[in-house]
Design a protein around this motif. Structure first.
Motif, PDB file in Angstrom:
ATOM      1  N   CYS A 133     -12.803 -40.440 -46.085  1.00  0.00           N
ATOM      2  CA  CYS A 133     -12.012 -41.131 -47.094  1.00  0.00           C
ATOM      3  C   CYS A 133     -10.727 -41.649 -46.463  1.00  0.00           C
ATOM      4  N   VAL A 134     -10.030 -42.469 -47.227  1.00  0.00           N
ATOM      5  CA  VAL A 134      -8.732 -43.018 -46.803  1.00  0.00           C
ATOM      6  C   VAL A 134      -7.693 -42.570 -47.817  1.00  0.00           C
ATOM      7  N   ILE A 135      -6.575 -42.070 -47.315  1.00  0.00           N
ATOM      8  CA  ILE A 135      -5.450 -41.655 -48.152  1.00  0.00           C
ATOM      9  C   ILE A 135      -4.380 -42.731 -48.043  1.00  0.00           C
ATOM     10  N   LYS A 136      -3.838 -43.183 -49.176  1.00  0.00           N
ATOM     11  CA  LYS A 136      -2.785 -44.199 -49.128  1.00  0.00           C
ATOM     12  C   LYS A 136      -1.865 -44.065 -50.335  1.00  0.00           C
ATOM     13  N   VAL A 149      -9.446 -39.891 -43.107  1.00  0.00           N
ATOM     14  CA  VAL A 149      -9.644 -38.443 -43.207  1.00  0.00           C
ATOM     15  C   VAL A 149     -11.138 -38.117 -43.134  1.00  0.00           C
ATOM     16  N   ASP A 150     -11.483 -37.107 -42.305  1.00  0.00           N
ATOM     17  CA  ASP A 150     -12.887 -36.699 -42.217  1.00  0.00           C
ATOM     18  C   ASP A 150     -13.032 -35.177 -42.173  1.00  0.00           C
ATOM     19  N   SER A 151     -11.956 -34.453 -42.562  1.00  0.00           N
ATOM     20  CA  SER A 151     -12.016 -32.997 -42.632  1.00  0.00           C
ATOM     21  C   SER A 151     -10.898 -32.517 -43.542  1.00  0.00           C
ATOM     22  N   ALA A 158      -2.837 -35.817 -43.936  1.00  0.00           N
ATOM     23  CA  ALA A 158      -2.714 -37.170 -44.491  1.00  0.00           C
ATOM     24  C   ALA A 158      -1.921 -37.181 -45.783  1.00  0.00           C
ATOM     25  N   ILE A 159      -2.107 -36.146 -46.597  1.00  0.00           N
ATOM     26  CA  ILE A 159      -1.339 -36.050 -47.850  1.00  0.00           C
ATOM     27  C   ILE A 159       0.155 -35.932 -47.529  1.00  0.00           C
ATOM     28  N   ARG A 160       0.497 -35.107 -46.558  1.00  0.00           N
ATOM     29  CA  ARG A 160       1.901 -34.966 -46.173  1.00  0.00           C
ATOM     30  C   ARG A 160       2.453 -36.286 -45.639  1.00  0.00           C
ATOM     31  N   TYR A 161       1.645 -37.004 -44.878  1.00  0.00           N
ATOM     32  CA  TYR A 161       2.064 -38.293 -44.305  1.00  0.00           C
ATOM     33  C   TYR A 161       2.318 -39.302 -45.423  1.00  0.00           C
ATOM     34  N   ALA A 162       1.428 -39.363 -46.411  1.00  0.00           N
ATOM     35  CA  ALA A 162       1.592 -40.293 -47.532  1.00  0.00           C
ATOM     36  C   ALA A 162       2.765 -39.903 -48.410  1.00  0.00           C
TER      37      ALA A 162
END
Length: 368
Positions: A133-136, A149-151, A158-162
């Protein structure tokens, strides 16, 4: 005629210069620091674009005939506000805000014939419902806060980055493989014209940093024709009426997926330079004509090729290509200081170091 230009950053430079060429009187509103357009306009007001009511008051006092900006999400909303309040040619502010909401545009796209639906949901905590999936961030542009994201470990990172972006709402969507393109359009009173389709080169996962753009796209003719039918339907569905738009798509075989709608001209020199270089249509002039209510349907010339290459740490191998471009007939502009060779390991478009713009009778690649 009198035109208000919102912002004085490099993104507005070509608007200011074109308005002067057209003999249009210009007012510009922006912070004084870094205002590269200051000497290109008739009146410069050193006012923050957050001072909406004061800018509107001056625009009314000056009796402007139009208001415009380009390649900036921050300025596009203020343009819409002033146009709506003064009954000028623009797109409603509520529509500009809606197009920045990726959840809203994703929902709209599910019902547009010719677009393939994507699985998605608004993140409210917990673990992902599917991989990859892609987080944005729900609002946002320039690849800020975007991750592949693949794990579950990558998901948490990725959530922290967004979440580090100013807007905390986060979208989780299915990762679509395939090539990425953007569609450059101009609209007037609800009539939408597809001017060009742009091929994008990115780093791919995890942050999809944009490394180059090329026009025209090499998508197959049937995909090209489908895009030209689909994008006007999409823009009408979201309520877009006046101005330039830059819509990003993914192409996988015969499937066309919406990535995002940007209610502005494309950045990265796309709207300011590449469109006119490849089509002969003066896209920036068209934006001004829309704002002033004097727009005429666009006409394009024979096919030419244009593009832009970017330098950063990820493209360090292009340094010899950049150096060899000096003096080539296809080189339009290069901005790179080779005396300071340190390159950024960029994760956002704004972190890249330099670029090179070309125009030719073919796509320029390393070795040309």
């Amino acid at each position: 005629m009198k035109l208000a230009i919102i912002g004085a950053s490099p993104g507005q430079y070509y608007l200011c210069r074109k308005a002067r060429e057209m003999g249009v009187e210009t007012l510009c509103f922006a912070w004084e620091k870094g205002a590269v357009c200051r000497d290109l306009v008739d009146k410069f007001y050193p006012i923050s674009i957050t001072e909406e009511d004061e800018i509107l008051r001056i625009c009314r006092q000056e009796r402007i005939d139009g208001v415009v900006s380009n390649a900036s999400d921050k300025t596009s909303e203020l343009v819409a506000f002033i146009a709506e309040e003064m009954h000028l040619h623009g797109t409603r502010r509520s529509v500009i805000r809606a197009t920045r909401d990726k959840t809203f545009t994703r929902e709209i796209s599910q019902h547009i014939e010719g677009l393939t639906p994507i699985r998605y949901y608004d993140y409210e905590g917990g673990t992902p419902g599917f991989f990859p999936c892609v987080i944005k961030p729900v609002p946002g542009a320039g690849k800020r806060g975007v991750s592949f994201v693949d794990s579950e470990k990558e998901f948490r990172e990725a959530i922290r980055y967004a979440e580090a972006e100013p807007h905390r709402a986060i979208l989780v969507e299915e990762y679509i493989r395939g090539r990425e393109v953007s569609v450059e359009t101009i609209s007037y009173e609800g009539q939408h014209h597809v001017i060009q389709i742009t091929d994008k080169e990115t780093t791919g996962a995890p942050h999809f940093l944009e490394l180059a753009h090329h026009q025209p796209s090499t998508v197959p003719p049937e995909i090209h024709d489908t895009i030209c039918r689909v994008i006007p339907r999409l823009l009408s569905a979201v309520g877009f009426e006046n101005g330039a738009a830059h819509t990003e798509l993914k192409i996988d075989g015969k499937n066309i997926y919406l990535i995002e709608i940007n209610a502005r001209g494309g950045g990265d020199e796309i709207s300011n330079r590449l469109v006119e270089l490849s089509t002969g249509y003066d896209y920036v002039r068209g934006m001004i004509e829309v704002a002033l209510g004097i727009f005429k349907a666009p006409a394009t010339e024979g096919k030419r090729y244009s593009g832009v290459y970017y330098l950063c740490e990820q493209t360090a191998g292009r340094i010899p290509f950049f150096k060899s471009a000096t003096g080539k007939p296809w080189l339009v502009e290069m901005t790179m200081d080779f005396d300071t060779p340190t390159l950024s390991s960029a994760t956002k478009n704004r972190e890249r170091n330099g670029f090179m713009v070309y125009q030719s009778d073919h796509k320029i690649e390393e070795g040309d």
